[in-house]
Design a protein around this motif. Sequence first.
Motif, PDB file in Angstrom:
ATOM      1  N   GLU A   5     -31.476 -52.806  -6.085  1.00  0.00           N
ATOM      2  CA  GLU A   5     -31.619 -53.646  -4.899  1.00  0.00           C
ATOM      3  C   GLU A   5     -30.434 -53.430  -3.984  1.00  0.00           C
ATOM      4  OE1 GLU A   5     -34.141 -57.450  -6.479  1.00  0.00           O
ATOM      5  OE2 GLU A   5     -31.956 -57.617  -6.519  1.00  0.00           O
ATOM      6  N   GLU A   7     -28.832 -55.133  -0.189  1.00  0.00           N
ATOM      7  CA  GLU A   7     -28.933 -56.130   0.867  1.00  0.00           C
ATOM      8  C   GLU A   7     -28.099 -55.688   2.050  1.00  0.00           C
ATOM      9  OE1 GLU A   7     -28.309 -60.749   0.824  1.00  0.00           O
ATOM     10  OE2 GLU A   7     -29.265 -60.149  -1.063  1.00  0.00           O
ATOM     11  N   LYS A   9     -28.394 -54.978   6.771  1.00  0.00           N
ATOM     12  CA  LYS A   9     -29.095 -55.143   8.051  1.00  0.00           C
ATOM     13  C   LYS A   9     -29.816 -53.856   8.412  1.00  0.00           C
ATOM     14  CE  LYS A   9     -26.151 -58.624   9.981  1.00  0.00           C
ATOM     15  NZ  LYS A   9     -26.350 -59.530  11.059  1.00  0.00           N
ATOM     16  N   TYR A  35     -25.123 -51.488   4.926  1.00  0.00           N
ATOM     17  CA  TYR A  35     -24.699 -52.481   3.945  1.00  0.00           C
ATOM     18  C   TYR A  35     -23.199 -52.346   3.684  1.00  0.00           C
ATOM     19  CZ  TYR A  35     -24.928 -48.551   0.697  1.00  0.00           C
ATOM     20  OH  TYR A  35     -24.733 -47.342   0.077  1.00  0.00           O
ATOM     21  N   SER A  65     -31.595 -59.066   8.642  1.00  0.00           N
ATOM     22  CA  SER A  65     -30.982 -58.984   7.315  1.00  0.00           C
ATOM     23  C   SER A  65     -32.097 -58.931   6.279  1.00  0.00           C
ATOM     24  CB  SER A  65     -30.097 -60.203   7.064  1.00  0.00           C
ATOM     25  OG  SER A  65     -29.004 -60.200   7.941  1.00  0.00           O
ATOM     26  N   VAL A  66     -32.067 -57.897   5.441  1.00  0.00           N
ATOM     27  CA  VAL A  66     -33.130 -57.690   4.465  1.00  0.00           C
ATOM     28  C   VAL A  66     -32.560 -57.420   3.073  1.00  0.00           C
ATOM     29  CG1 VAL A  66     -34.840 -56.830   6.119  1.00  0.00           C
ATOM     30  CG2 VAL A  66     -33.281 -55.223   5.014  1.00  0.00           C
ATOM     31  N   LYS A  67     -33.412 -57.633   2.103  1.00  0.00           N
ATOM     32  CA  LYS A  67     -33.140 -57.261   0.717  1.00  0.00           C
ATOM     33  C   LYS A  67     -34.225 -56.263   0.343  1.00  0.00           C
ATOM     34  CE  LYS A  67     -32.687 -59.327  -3.853  1.00  0.00           C
ATOM     35  NZ  LYS A  67     -32.730 -60.630  -4.559  1.00  0.00           N
ATOM     36  N   SER A  69     -35.802 -53.863  -2.593  1.00  0.00           N
ATOM     37  CA  SER A  69     -35.917 -53.469  -3.995  1.00  0.00           C
ATOM     38  C   SER A  69     -36.597 -52.109  -3.990  1.00  0.00           C
ATOM     39  CB  SER A  69     -36.762 -54.479  -4.768  1.00  0.00           C
ATOM     40  OG  SER A  69     -36.191 -55.766  -4.688  1.00  0.00           O
ATOM     41  N   SER A  91     -37.864 -57.783   1.744  1.00  0.00           N
ATOM     42  CA  SER A  91     -37.927 -59.220   2.026  1.00  0.00           C
ATOM     43  C   SER A  91     -36.712 -59.639   2.838  1.00  0.00           C
ATOM     44  CB  SER A  91     -38.005 -60.018   0.720  1.00  0.00           C
ATOM     45  OG  SER A  91     -36.891 -59.733  -0.103  1.00  0.00           O
ATOM     46  N   ALA A  93     -33.271 -61.309   3.595  1.00  0.00           N
ATOM     47  CA  ALA A  93     -32.108 -61.481   2.744  1.00  0.00           C
ATOM     48  C   ALA A  93     -31.942 -62.950   2.383  1.00  0.00           C
ATOM     49  CB  ALA A  93     -30.850 -60.971   3.451  1.00  0.00           C
ATOM     50  N   THR A  94     -31.243 -63.223   1.300  1.00  0.00           N
ATOM     51  CA  THR A  94     -31.006 -64.579   0.826  1.00  0.00           C
ATOM     52  C   THR A  94     -30.504 -65.453   1.964  1.00  0.00           C
ATOM     53  OG1 THR A  94     -30.405 -63.639  -1.291  1.00  0.00           O
ATOM     54  CG2 THR A  94     -29.802 -65.930  -0.916  1.00  0.00           C
ATOM     55  N   GLN A  96     -32.221 -66.249   4.530  1.00  0.00           N
ATOM     56  CA  GLN A  96     -32.931 -65.930   5.778  1.00  0.00           C
ATOM     57  C   GLN A  96     -34.356 -66.460   5.692  1.00  0.00           C
ATOM     58  OE1 GLN A  96     -31.336 -64.343   8.363  1.00  0.00           O
ATOM     59  NE2 GLN A  96     -29.566 -64.592   7.071  1.00  0.00           N
TER      60      GLN A  96
END
Length: 97
Positions: A5, A7, A9, A35, A65-67, A69, A91, A93-94, A96
């Motif tokens: 994973e 995280e 932009k 990142y 901002s994304v995460k 996987s 998805s 990011a935490t 968001q």
Amino acid sequence: MATLELEGKIKAILPAQSGNSARGGWVRQDFVVEYPDGNFTAEACFSAWGQEKVDDLNRFQVGASVKVSFNVKAREYAGRWYNDLRPWRISAATGQP
């Protein structure tokens, strides 16, 4: 297999590419995520393969901002090896929406 994973932009979303192969039609869209890497920033280029993944990507814009996987895939062509970072989930990011 380990879950990979990252995280960060979205720095760039490249134009979608599509075509036909012996297995049928395909679509792919590359995107770059910036990142933090220690005191510096780094970038990773992902290849979203298939309409479902391209649609997932298109929910986001540059700067979001994304995460991500993903899995790492390698292939050989003409005696050289190439790596692909293939996301299976994109998805927010935490923290968001």
